[in-house]
Motif scaffolding. Sequence first.
Motif, PDB file in Angstrom:
ATOM      1  N   LYS A  10       0.823  -1.223   0.000  1.00  0.00           N
ATOM      2  CA  LYS A  10       0.000   0.000   0.000  1.00  0.00           C
ATOM      3  C   LYS A  10       0.857   1.273   0.000  1.00  0.00           C
ATOM      4  O   LYS A  10       2.065   1.217   0.273  1.00  0.00           O
ATOM      5  N   TYR A  50     -12.465  -1.752  -3.717  1.00  0.00           N
ATOM      6  CA  TYR A  50     -12.962  -1.965  -2.349  1.00  0.00           C
ATOM      7  C   TYR A  50     -14.482  -1.871  -2.255  1.00  0.00           C
ATOM      8  O   TYR A  50     -15.010  -1.596  -1.182  1.00  0.00           O
ATOM      9  N   HIS A  53     -16.670  -2.908   0.626  1.00  0.00           N
ATOM     10  CA  HIS A  53     -16.735  -2.100   1.853  1.00  0.00           C
ATOM     11  C   HIS A  53     -17.514  -0.796   1.655  1.00  0.00           C
ATOM     12  O   HIS A  53     -17.396   0.112   2.472  1.00  0.00           O
ATOM     13  N   HIS A  57     -18.050   2.869   7.320  1.00  0.00           N
ATOM     14  CA  HIS A  57     -17.742   4.274   7.643  1.00  0.00           C
ATOM     15  C   HIS A  57     -16.367   4.689   7.114  1.00  0.00           C
ATOM     16  O   HIS A  57     -16.116   5.865   6.884  1.00  0.00           O
ATOM     17  N   PHE A  58     -15.462   3.704   6.922  1.00  0.00           N
ATOM     18  CA  PHE A  58     -14.096   4.041   6.507  1.00  0.00           C
ATOM     19  C   PHE A  58     -13.891   4.004   4.984  1.00  0.00           C
ATOM     20  O   PHE A  58     -12.780   4.202   4.512  1.00  0.00           O
ATOM     21  N   LEU A  62     -10.506   5.209   3.268  1.00  0.00           N
ATOM     22  CA  LEU A  62      -9.701   4.092   2.748  1.00  0.00           C
ATOM     23  C   LEU A  62      -9.371   4.278   1.267  1.00  0.00           C
ATOM     24  O   LEU A  62      -8.216   4.109   0.843  1.00  0.00           O
ATOM     25  N   ARG A  86      -2.190 -14.174   4.458  1.00  0.00           N
ATOM     26  CA  ARG A  86      -2.917 -13.478   5.542  1.00  0.00           C
ATOM     27  C   ARG A  86      -2.149 -13.632   6.859  1.00  0.00           C
ATOM     28  O   ARG A  86      -2.076 -12.696   7.664  1.00  0.00           O
ATOM     29  N   THR A  92      -5.539  -6.932  10.779  1.00  0.00           N
ATOM     30  CA  THR A  92      -5.823  -5.654  10.110  1.00  0.00           C
ATOM     31  C   THR A  92      -5.232  -4.467  10.877  1.00  0.00           C
ATOM     32  O   THR A  92      -4.655  -3.562  10.277  1.00  0.00           O
ATOM     33  N   ARG A 103       2.411  -6.360   9.024  1.00  0.00           N
ATOM     34  CA  ARG A 103       1.649  -5.205   9.528  1.00  0.00           C
ATOM     35  C   ARG A 103       2.185  -4.731  10.881  1.00  0.00           C
ATOM     36  O   ARG A 103       2.218  -3.534  11.154  1.00  0.00           O
ATOM     37  N   VAL A 110      -4.840   1.175  11.602  1.00  0.00           N
ATOM     38  CA  VAL A 110      -5.759   0.201  11.009  1.00  0.00           C
ATOM     39  C   VAL A 110      -6.000   0.509   9.524  1.00  0.00           C
ATOM     40  O   VAL A 110      -6.203  -0.407   8.734  1.00  0.00           O
ATOM     41  N   GLU A 111      -5.929   1.774   9.146  1.00  0.00           N
ATOM     42  CA  GLU A 111      -6.094   2.110   7.725  1.00  0.00           C
ATOM     43  C   GLU A 111      -4.765   1.996   6.977  1.00  0.00           C
ATOM     44  O   GLU A 111      -4.706   1.395   5.902  1.00  0.00           O
ATOM     45  N   ASN A 113      -2.027   0.204   6.829  1.00  0.00           N
ATOM     46  CA  ASN A 113      -1.501  -1.056   7.386  1.00  0.00           C
ATOM     47  C   ASN A 113      -0.612  -1.827   6.400  1.00  0.00           C
ATOM     48  O   ASN A 113      -0.487  -3.038   6.481  1.00  0.00           O
TER      49      ASN A 113
END
Length: 138
Positions: A10, A50, A53, A57-58, A62, A86, A92, A103, A110-111, A113
């Motif tokens: 990311k 994404y 999702h 709320h994110f 994100l 994973r 996460t 991570r 959390v965002e 990551n």
Amino acid sequence: MREKTLAIIKPDAVKKRVIGKIIQRIEDEGFEIIKMKLLHLTKEEAKAFYVVHKDKHFYDSLTEFMSSGEIVVMILERENAIAHWREVMGATDPALAKPGTIRREFGFSVERNAVHGSDSRATADWEIGFFTEKMGLD
Ligand code: DAT
Ligand code: MG
């Protein structure tokens, strides 16, 4: 059984210049890198990736983050690739991720990551298709 998963380094990890360290870990874990590309997603592309999702709320934050800089998209292959990646990524939330996971080592929040990984066979197929067909990961 050998299988494929989709991995992403990311924007936070690319900006931290830890692409090399993460790829070394991927190879040390026995994954074969089948495809790899440096990409900068638009906000619309991040929203499409994404979409699962979209009601969270994110979602806006994100997808803003995921379109904020370069990412490295990879198709990885290994025995039990989906679950193993994973495991190597960790939880996460980096604060909750086990020591030794990517991570925990490189994530910031959390965002932000550091890495993404498919969470099931169906998701892996869909995510690999998304980048292969729409993003030219050929
Ligand atoms: P994962 O990436 O571990 O599969 P996920 O699919 O639940 O996690 O969420 C996708 C991404 O969305 C995650 O990597 C970071 C972001 N995210 C998840 N939960 C969040 C939250 N509570 N606040 C902010 N961002 C979140
Ligand atoms: Mg997920």
